[in-house]
Design a protein around this motif. Structure first.
Motif, mmCIF file in Angstrom:
data_model
loop_
_atom_site.group_PDB
_atom_site.id
_atom_site.type_symbol
_atom_site.label_atom_id
_atom_site.label_comp_id
_atom_site.label_asym_id
_atom_site.label_seq_id
_atom_site.Cartn_x
_atom_site.Cartn_y
_atom_site.Cartn_z
ATOM 1 N N ASN A 1 0.830 -1.126 0.053
ATOM 2 C CA ASN A 1 0.068 -0.055 -0.071
ATOM 3 C C ASN A 1 0.607 1.149 -0.003
ATOM 4 N N SER A 2 0.500 2.220 -0.739
ATOM 5 C CA SER A 2 1.107 3.491 -0.609
ATOM 6 C C SER A 2 0.125 4.547 -0.848
ATOM 7 N N ILE A 3 0.579 5.704 -0.295
ATOM 8 C CA ILE A 3 -0.523 7.030 -0.069
ATOM 9 C C ILE A 3 0.286 8.337 -0.570
ATOM 10 N N ILE A 4 -0.622 9.136 -1.041
ATOM 11 C CA ILE A 4 -0.267 10.548 -1.655
ATOM 12 C C ILE A 4 -0.818 11.426 -0.824
ATOM 13 N N GLY A 5 -0.081 12.768 -0.827
ATOM 14 C CA GLY A 5 -0.764 13.857 -0.061
ATOM 15 C C GLY A 5 -0.088 15.075 -0.609
ATOM 16 N N HIS A 6 -0.825 16.108 -0.613
ATOM 17 C CA HIS A 6 -0.179 17.433 -1.126
ATOM 18 C C HIS A 6 -0.767 18.602 -0.096
ATOM 19 N N SER A 7 0.269 19.430 -0.023
ATOM 20 C CA SER A 7 0.118 20.542 1.065
ATOM 21 C C SER A 7 -0.306 20.018 2.419
ATOM 22 N N ASN A 8 -1.302 20.211 3.107
ATOM 23 C CA ASN A 8 -1.712 19.733 4.123
ATOM 24 C C ASN A 8 -1.476 18.090 4.398
ATOM 25 N N THR A 9 -2.122 17.470 3.385
ATOM 26 C CA THR A 9 -1.967 16.280 3.313
ATOM 27 C C THR A 9 -0.627 15.593 3.137
ATOM 28 N N ALA A 10 0.411 16.190 2.585
ATOM 29 C CA ALA A 10 1.774 15.861 2.504
ATOM 30 C C ALA A 10 2.210 15.824 4.002
ATOM 31 N N HIS A 11 1.729 16.858 4.626
ATOM 32 C CA HIS A 11 2.334 16.644 6.068
ATOM 33 C C HIS A 11 1.708 15.473 7.057
#
Length: 467
Positions: free
Chosen positions: A162-172
C-alpha cells in the motif's frame, strides 16, 4: 522554530490548504466505483471513496493499492497516471513491455471537512512532537487504518503493498504516517511539504536517514513559496536509497500534475529493475536461473505480486553482458534462452554478440558457418547484414585477406547477389591499396551491372573509381 508565517503564505494556506474543500468535481473520463462508507470515527457522516481498477482486473491476480488523500484534486490525475504507467501492450501475443509499474488499484479518499481532518500539528511547544496528529487528523488516520484499508483488502485482490499520496496539508499528514502504530503504508508521496520547525526537523531527518522499509518521495516546487524550504533542507542533508527528493519548476497548484509521474514510478523502483545484474553477473558462482529467481522473489517481496522477466528485459541482460565483456554470463543467457524458453538463437545473432563482446575467434567461426549454411532464412539474414561482416573483418580483426576470401566465397555462392559481394571486394581492395587488379575488376562489374540496392549508390562507385 518558524511559528510566524507571512501574510501571503497564511492566506495561501488557509484558503487553499486548510480550508474546507468546496471545489467542483471534474467530470472524469475514467471508469471507477464510488463507495460510501460508514465510519465510527465520523459517526454522522457518509464517507466517500472512489476506486479505480485496472482495465483487465483479474480476480486471480493480486494488485498493489495506491491511496490518495484530497480526492477532489488528486484522484483523477493519479488514476490517469497509474493507468498510463501500468499500461500493458500485447501485439501478436508478444508483450511489448510498455508498463513502467505493475497494474495497481487507485483509491481516492474524499474529505468532508479538510480543515478539521488535515490541519498539521504545528506545535507551539518547544519540545512538541509534530508527528502526533491533532484530533481531526487522528480520526482520519484511524478511518484509513481501520476502515478504508481493511475494506479494500476484503473486497478486492490486494497484494499487501500500500502507498499513499498527499499534497500540502495532506503531505504533512502522510509524512507522519511512519511514526504511527500499525502503519499499513509501504510507500509515501509527499508534495509541497510544509513544516520547517526545529521540532519537526529533529524528528523527520534521522528517520529518513535510517529508514530501510518505506519508499518515500518528496516533491517541491521552485515557485511553491513557503512550501519548499523543508524539502530543500532535507535534500542537502539526507541520502537514502528509500528516499527521493525532487525539485520541479512549479507553483503550489501545479505540483501534483508536474511531479506525480516521478513519484509513482519511485514507489515501484524495484519493478523491472535489473541494475543489479552488473554486480550479480560478475560473481564467481553466477547462475542465470538463480538470477531470474532472485528477480522474481524481489518483486514478490517488495510488492506482493507474481512477475516474470519480460523478454525485452531479458535481452537487455545480453547487452549488459556485452557491455562488460562478460562472456560467461552471455553464454549462460544464450543457453538458457535456447533450452528453457525454446528460442534457438540464430547464427547471425550469435555472430553479432561475439563480435560485440570481442570473442573474434568464435565470431569468425560463426561467420563462416552462416556463409556455408544451406538454410534459406540464414542466407537471407547474411545477405541483409553484409556491412556487419565487412566491419568485422576490416575493422575488428583487421584481416584483409580473410575479408576478401569471405566475400569472394559469397559472390560465388549467391549468384543473384553478385553485385553486393563484388562491391565489398572492390571496397576492401581499393581502400586498403592491395590486390588492385581484383578490386578494379569487381568495381567495373558493379558499374556495368549497377541497380539500386541497400549497400551503395552510383556516387559510391564513382568515389572508389577516383581512388
Amino acid at each position: 522554530m518558524k511559528l510566524i508565517i507571512s501574510l501571503f503564505s497564511f492566506f495561501l494556506i488557509t484558503s487553499f490548504a486548510f480550508g474546507q474543500m468546496k471545489s467542483k468535481i471534474e467530470i472524469s473520463s475514467l471508469e471507477y466505483h464510488t463507495v460510501e462508507l460508514k465510519s465510527e470515527y465520523f459517526p454522522n457522516e457518509n464517507r466517500i471513496i472512489k476506486i479505480f481498477l485496472p482495465i483487465d482486473y483479474d480476480i486471480t491476480k493480486k494488485y498493489p493499492v495506491i491511496y490518495t488523500l484530497d480526492g477532489y484534486s488528486l484522484f483523477d490525475v493519479t488514476a490517469k497516471y497509474v493507468e498510463q504507467l501500468s499500461k500493458r501492450t500485447i501485439e501478436n501475443d508478444y508483450d511489448v513491455a510498455t508498463d513502467a509499474i505493475p497494474q495497481s488499484i487507485v483509491v481516492g479518499v474524499y474529505h468532508n471537512n479538510r480543515n478539521i481532518e488535515t490541519t498539521p500539528n504545528f506545535s507551539k511547544y518547544q519540545n512538541g512532537d509534530e508527528t502526533i496528529y491533532l484530533e481531526g487528523s487522528e480520526k482520519l488516520k484511524n478511518f484509513l487504518f481501520e476502515e478504508v484499508v481493511p475494506y479494500m483488502n476484503t473486497t478486492y485482490n490486494t497484494s499487501g503493498y500500500n502507498s499513499i499520496i498527499g499534497h500540502s496539508n495532506t503531505a504533512h499528514f502522510v509524512i507522519c504516517l511512519p511514526f504511527q502504530k500499525n502503519n499499513p503504508f509501504d510507500g509515501v508521496i509527499s508534495l509541497s511539504l510544509s513544516g520547517e520547525s526545529d521540532n519537526f526537523k529533529k524528528k523527520i531527518e534521522p528517520y529518513l536517514t535510517a529508514n530501510e522499509k518505506i519508499n518515500i518521495f518528496i516533491g517541491y516546487g521552485t515557485k511553491d513559496y513557503e512550501f519548499n524550504e523543508f524539502a530543500k533542507y532535507l535534500k542537502s542533508k539526507v541520502f537514502n536509497d528509500h528516499l527521493k527528493i525532487n525539485e520541479f519548476n512549479a507553483n503550489h497548484n501545479e505540483m501534483p500534475a508536474m511531479s506525480l509521474i516521478q513519484g509513482i514510478k519511485f514507489l515501484f523502483n524495484e519493478y523491472r529493475n535489473i541494475d543489479d545484474f552488473y554486480i550479480e553477473s560478475n560473481k564467481e558462482n553466477f547462475k542465470i536461473k538463480e538470477y531470474l529467481d532472485l528477480y522474481h522473489s524481489k518483486n514478490k517481496k517488495a510488492y506482493g505480486i507474481e512477475t516474470q522477466m519480460k523478454e525485452t528485459d531479458f535481452y537487455s541482460l545480453i547487452q549488459m553482458s556485452i557491455n562488460t565483456k562478460n562472456k560467461k554470463a552471455l553464454n549462460q543467457i544464450i543457453e538458457y534462452d535456447s533450452i528453457v524458453n525454446g528460442y534457438p538463437t540464430q547464427t547471425h545473432t550469435l555472430f553479432f554478440y561475439n563480435k560485440q563482446i570481442g570473442d573474434f575467434k568464435k565470431a569468425n567461426y560463426l561467420a563462416n558457418k552462416i556463409l556455408n549454411s544451406k538454410d534459406d532464412l540464414e542466407n537471407k539474414i547474411l545477405k541483409a547484414n553484409l556491412e556487419s561482416y565487412y566491419d568485422f573483418y576490416i575493422h575488428d580483426i583487421k584481416n584483409l585477406e580473410m575479408a576478401i576470401a569471405f566475400f569472394k566465397q559469397g559472390r560465388k555462392k549467391f549468384k543473384d547477389n553478385q553485385l553486393e559481394f563484388s562491391y565489398f571486394i572492390a571496397k576492401a581492395s581499393i581502400e586498403n591499396n592491395t590486390k588492385k587488379r581484383l578490386g578494379k575488376t569487381n568495381l567495373e562489374y558493379c558499374i556495368k551491372n549497377y541497380k539500386q540496392n541497400r549497400y551503395f549508390r552510383e556516387i559510391d562507385l564513382k568515389k572508389l573509381k577516383e581512388e
